[in-house]
Design an enzyme around this catalytic site. Sequence first.
Site, PDB file in Angstrom:
ATOM      1  N   SER A  20      39.560   3.901 -28.284  1.00  0.00           N
ATOM      2  CA  SER A  20      40.912   4.432 -28.332  1.00  0.00           C
ATOM      3  C   SER A  20      40.918   5.936 -28.616  1.00  0.00           C
ATOM      4  CB  SER A  20      41.720   3.661 -29.386  1.00  0.00           C
ATOM      5  OG  SER A  20      43.090   3.975 -29.289  1.00  0.00           O
ATOM      6  N   LYS A  53      56.500   6.254 -19.903  1.00  0.00           N
ATOM      7  CA  LYS A  53      56.412   7.635 -20.377  1.00  0.00           C
ATOM      8  C   LYS A  53      55.188   7.831 -21.265  1.00  0.00           C
ATOM      9  CE  LYS A  53      59.076  11.112 -22.922  1.00  0.00           C
ATOM     10  NZ  LYS A  53      60.353  11.403 -23.619  1.00  0.00           N
TER      11      LYS A  53
END
Length: 460
Positions: free
Chosen positions: A119, A170
């Site tokens: 991540s 987004k």
Amino acid sequence: MFRWLLACSFLILAFLGTLVPGTANDGLSNVAMAKARAGQAAVQVPLLTINGAIGPAVKDYLVTEIIRANLTPQTPLIVLTLDTPGGLSSSLRDINQVILDSDIPVACLVHPQGARAASAGTYILYACHIAAMAPATTLGAATPVKITGPTSPGQDDKAEQQKPSAMDKKILNDAIAYMRSLAQLRGRNEKWAELAVTEAATLTADEALKENVINFIVDSPEALLTELDQQEVQVKQKTVMLDLVNTVLVKQTPDWRNKFISTITDPNIAYILMLVGIYGLILEFYSPGIGVAGVIGGICLLIALYAFQLLPVSFVGAGLLLLGICLLIVESIMPSFGILGIGGLVAFVVGSIFLIDTDISYFQVSLPLIISVAVASGLFFVFVLGFLWRSRRSPVVSGQEQMLGADVIVVDDFTGEGEVLFNGEHWAAQSNEPLSRGQVVGVSEIKGLTLLVKTKKEDN
């Protein structure tokens, strides 16, 4: 009172435990010590470490040390070892910003063996000027966590039918663009960088080297220095030749300030500090005393507010939590057959769950802690504050104030000034009416040590 003193003692001990400073040369290698004995001046290379989730404390540590290294003359390189499951996006971007602004090349090494750069760690690895991994390490799975919520077995078809929201798109597109920009800046594999975000792709060290995601595979930071000697690195569009022959790694450990931030930004600690602060101020308001509860509450609340401004706090969660506390207070003052109390507990629990706006488990408040605190808070408000409120409204049973309206007995006949008997004590008295011995009259006013008395209506 004992509860608050105990909480304060625990807080002070926890804070003092963070004040054990790390020495700047904890990581001084045997090679450096040998060179020092030989009278050679070895150039120091800062060695920074990320081990665990990336949050405000890690950000403060890395930003401080990288800026300090840039202000230190003759520092040729900064080495960062990485082993993380991910972390907060805000902290990640601040770390990457200082890496990109660095005038000194930063080499990132996923280390030790078995470590991972998952991540947020993948973004940091891409941002560094030099990327390396130790054998048996992995990287990837850089999809924003909020977009990849867990799905239970048997719900895959439903999940496929669900379209991502505009906000999800987004967030995802922003993450893709950010990762691609880092890949373009460092000349690394853009296609795989996008796959790491969109499909949570992962790679082993050998695969990462073949895919041009990293530059080297090395066993240790010392081996990385040897590998990088005389290598050319692009730093702010300038080519820098690394001269690492007479260098030594120096491990930079977090100082007391960083350790303190690490302690208070633990969501569970910040949550407890906030509640201790609120309850301390409420207890001081209900039962004013020497100010111990108020002082402890004020300090804890300010520290908690500082911690929360570093964490991704949800205003809706905070509002629900405060609403729950207010409803419990009202329940303790004006019992409503449990309606306000139950509503307060529900709002308190829901607000506590949503207080930290992130899906990363490390930065969420523990559910068992929330339940325990909710039960304790309900009992505290209903019984403790309820008792204090009833005590404040009960009649005075000590001091001269208890004599107002009380019955007294006339000792001898008098008009004007005389004596009366109250609780076996003789008191000077004044009356505008003639009074007789043994008559029971009421105290209407107290002037110094003299009681103003008058006959009671039933005596007229």
